[in-house]
Write a protein that holds these residues in place. Structure first.
Motif, mmCIF file in Angstrom:
data_model
loop_
_atom_site.group_PDB
_atom_site.id
_atom_site.type_symbol
_atom_site.label_atom_id
_atom_site.label_comp_id
_atom_site.label_asym_id
_atom_site.label_seq_id
_atom_site.Cartn_x
_atom_site.Cartn_y
_atom_site.Cartn_z
ATOM 1 N N THR A 146 81.906 -14.454 -89.404
ATOM 2 C CA THR A 146 80.857 -13.787 -89.424
ATOM 3 C C THR A 146 80.305 -14.076 -90.836
ATOM 4 N N LEU A 147 81.032 -14.182 -91.950
ATOM 5 C CA LEU A 147 80.512 -14.643 -93.132
ATOM 6 C C LEU A 147 80.306 -15.797 -93.453
ATOM 7 N N ILE A 148 80.840 -16.796 -92.654
ATOM 8 C CA ILE A 148 80.782 -18.246 -92.819
ATOM 9 C C ILE A 148 79.184 -18.577 -92.096
ATOM 10 N N LEU A 149 78.907 -17.826 -90.978
ATOM 11 C CA LEU A 149 77.552 -18.117 -90.249
ATOM 12 C C LEU A 149 76.521 -17.289 -91.216
ATOM 13 N N LYS A 150 76.704 -16.187 -91.830
ATOM 14 C CA LYS A 150 75.667 -15.766 -92.764
ATOM 15 C C LYS A 150 75.373 -16.649 -93.950
ATOM 16 N N SER A 151 76.545 -17.380 -94.338
ATOM 17 C CA SER A 151 76.089 -18.054 -95.493
ATOM 18 C C SER A 151 75.478 -19.438 -94.859
ATOM 19 N N ILE A 152 76.197 -20.005 -94.014
ATOM 20 C CA ILE A 152 75.232 -20.939 -93.222
ATOM 21 C C ILE A 152 73.773 -20.853 -93.025
ATOM 22 N N LEU A 153 73.497 -19.863 -92.191
ATOM 23 C CA LEU A 153 72.136 -19.686 -91.682
ATOM 24 C C LEU A 153 71.296 -19.061 -92.975
ATOM 25 N N GLY A 154 71.665 -18.716 -94.072
ATOM 26 C CA GLY A 154 71.299 -18.126 -95.122
ATOM 27 C C GLY A 154 70.575 -19.562 -96.225
ATOM 28 N N THR A 155 71.427 -20.181 -96.204
ATOM 29 C CA THR A 155 71.209 -21.190 -97.401
ATOM 30 C C THR A 155 71.086 -22.641 -96.908
ATOM 31 N N ALA A 156 71.520 -23.347 -95.728
ATOM 32 C CA ALA A 156 71.751 -24.508 -95.569
ATOM 33 C C ALA A 156 70.756 -24.815 -94.669
ATOM 34 N N SER A 157 70.454 -26.368 -94.578
ATOM 35 C CA SER A 157 69.197 -26.969 -93.854
ATOM 36 C C SER A 157 70.110 -26.975 -92.581
ATOM 37 N N TRP A 158 69.243 -27.363 -91.574
ATOM 38 C CA TRP A 158 69.412 -27.538 -90.218
ATOM 39 C C TRP A 158 70.811 -28.767 -90.204
ATOM 40 N N THR A 159 70.749 -29.758 -90.917
ATOM 41 C CA THR A 159 71.489 -31.026 -90.776
ATOM 42 C C THR A 159 72.831 -30.355 -91.422
ATOM 43 N N GLU A 160 72.814 -29.389 -92.566
ATOM 44 C CA GLU A 160 74.156 -29.177 -93.180
ATOM 45 C C GLU A 160 74.518 -28.099 -92.365
ATOM 46 N N ARG A 161 73.801 -27.251 -91.669
ATOM 47 C CA ARG A 161 74.447 -26.202 -90.681
ATOM 48 C C ARG A 161 75.021 -26.923 -89.496
ATOM 49 N N PHE A 162 74.615 -27.684 -88.927
ATOM 50 C CA PHE A 162 75.390 -28.775 -88.097
ATOM 51 C C PHE A 162 76.757 -29.074 -88.387
ATOM 52 N N ARG A 163 76.714 -29.797 -89.573
ATOM 53 C CA ARG A 163 77.800 -30.371 -90.219
ATOM 54 C C ARG A 163 78.931 -29.265 -90.483
ATOM 55 N N ALA A 164 78.504 -28.168 -91.118
ATOM 56 C CA ALA A 164 79.279 -27.204 -91.224
ATOM 57 C C ALA A 164 79.967 -26.346 -90.058
ATOM 58 N N LEU A 165 79.170 -26.446 -89.091
ATOM 59 C CA LEU A 165 79.612 -25.823 -87.805
ATOM 60 C C LEU A 165 80.621 -26.726 -86.976
ATOM 61 N N ASN A 166 80.247 -28.018 -87.193
ATOM 62 C CA ASN A 166 81.053 -29.006 -86.350
ATOM 63 C C ASN A 166 82.425 -28.870 -87.174
ATOM 64 N N ASN A 167 82.743 -28.940 -88.529
ATOM 65 C CA ASN A 167 83.958 -28.809 -89.068
ATOM 66 C C ASN A 167 84.839 -27.671 -88.607
ATOM 67 N N CYS A 168 84.147 -26.730 -88.280
ATOM 68 C CA CYS A 168 84.801 -25.556 -87.642
ATOM 69 C C CYS A 168 85.227 -25.307 -86.542
ATOM 70 N N LEU A 169 84.655 -26.574 -85.571
ATOM 71 C CA LEU A 169 84.812 -26.217 -83.997
ATOM 72 C C LEU A 169 86.069 -26.448 -83.652
ATOM 73 N N SER A 170 86.919 -27.154 -84.343
ATOM 74 C CA SER A 170 88.381 -27.339 -83.899
ATOM 75 C C SER A 170 89.073 -26.231 -84.184
ATOM 76 N N HIS A 171 88.983 -25.531 -85.323
ATOM 77 C CA HIS A 171 89.825 -24.292 -85.240
ATOM 78 C C HIS A 171 89.227 -23.085 -84.471
ATOM 79 N N VAL A 172 87.948 -22.864 -84.012
ATOM 80 C CA VAL A 172 87.393 -21.940 -83.136
ATOM 81 C C VAL A 172 88.103 -22.293 -81.875
ATOM 82 N N LEU A 173 88.106 -23.711 -81.488
ATOM 83 C CA LEU A 173 88.746 -23.923 -80.058
ATOM 84 C C LEU A 173 90.142 -23.495 -80.239
#
Length: 324
Positions: free
Chosen positions: A228-255
């Motif tokens: 929740t804190l990660i999503l809040k940080s990503i959506l609040g400050t990053a560009s769409w490219t950075e958002r996608f990169r950050a979420l992609n880095n977390c995808l393995s752990h989420v799975l």
């Protein structure tokens, strides 16, 4: 369901010789155990080879000696331990119909199964903290997750899980097993063995519930909080490219989190709301819960993590080049 006559005779004799338990394979398919052993053997092989490969790649490649991959090596060790704990009794039952396990051996297997299961949850929580610091506090990442800190986290995880399971083991061992010694699975589980006790088990039940709440539930809630804190940080400050990169880095752990907690919830729901369902349902759910994380985690991280994938290719091709 009618049990085979050989099993029935052992159940009857077990009341006179309370020094072993009787394991159960796949209910209703005892005659096909040798064929059922083939997919089980494949799953165990994938788990052992996959987790061993990840450990080898991380150990040999200096560029992977980073917090994220050190936590991944902890996860691989935990999965390997869980696999090797259940493998002996499962395969000897399916291959040789050896359905007896000694009293002490059963308690030892119970201890390691539950310890490694809780360690799986604890390591995933540590990995979520790693992702939180990497994304929300990138400037403090190197100074926060040093080698010493990671070592202390690993030691804390081991102490937490061992000390949590030991009282459960001692509470169960002091009770008399004067009923049938027939277990419902091909390995020893606390919730399965406690059914065979003919004494007051309220303390055991409350302690088992407390462990689930304080480890599995709390870990899951903290993982949700971190994302929740990660999503809040990503959506609040990053560009769409950075958002996608950050979420992609977390995808393995989420799975990996989903692979652990979805079967866990399924097993809990089955025990609570499907008590009168076929024993086959309970056996399948329990096997999915114990086999899914060790089998799927190496596949997830090999496919979704570029550095691990390159390391495996490098290892297989026997080249001595470093990852970039």
């Amino acid at each position: 369901m009618k049990l085979p006559s050989s099993v029935m005779s052992k159940v009857t004799n077990s009341t006179q010789a309370p020094f072993y338990f009787i394991l159960t394979g796949i209910p209703g398919f005892e005659a096909s155990h040798i064929w059922i052993s083939i997919p089980f053997c494949c799953l165990y092989t994938i788990s052992i080879m996959g987790n061993t490969t990840i450990l080898t790649v991380i150990r040999k490649e200096p560029s992977l000696h980073q917090p994220m991959y050190l936590f991944l090596s902890m996860l691989a060790l935990t999965d390997l331990g869980l696999t090797l704990t259940t493998l002996p009794t499962v395969m000897q039952l399916l291959w040789f119909n050896a359905d007896e396990i000694g009293f002490e051996a059963c308690f030892a297997q119970l201890f390691f199964i539950h310890t490694f299961s809780y360690m799986e949850s604890s390591v995933l929580l540590a990995m979520s903290f790693d992702r939180y610091v990497a994304i929300c506090r990138p400037l403090h990442y190197a100074s926060t997750l040093t080698g010493e800190v990671i070592g202390k986290i690993g030691l804390a995880i081991i102490c937490r899980c061992v000390l949590a399971v030991l009282p459960c083991l001692f509470l169960l061992k002091r009770l008399p097993f004067c009923r049938s010694h027939l277990l419902s699975h091909s390995y020893c589980l606390h919730q399965d063995m406690i059914r065979l006790v003919c004494a007051d088990i309220r303390v055991n039940s409350w302690y088992g519930l407390a462990l689930i709440l304080l480890i599995n539930v709390v870990d899951f809630l903290l993982i949700v909080l971190s994302y929740t804190l990660i999503l809040k940080s990503i959506l609040g400050t990053a560009s769409w490219t950075e958002r996608f990169r950050a979420l992609n880095n977390c995808l393995s752990h989420v799975l990996a989190v989903l692979v652990l907690y979805v079967p866990m919830v399924g097993v809990s729901m089955t025990h609570r709301f499907a008590k009168h369902a076929s024993p086959l349902v309970h056996v399948i759910m329990a096997n999915i819960y114990l086999l899914a994380p060790p089998v799927m985690n190496p596949i997830i991280y090999s496919v979704k993590t570029k550095q691990i994938r390159q390391g495996i290719i490098c290892l297989l091709s026997q080249r001595d080049m470093c990852l970039r």
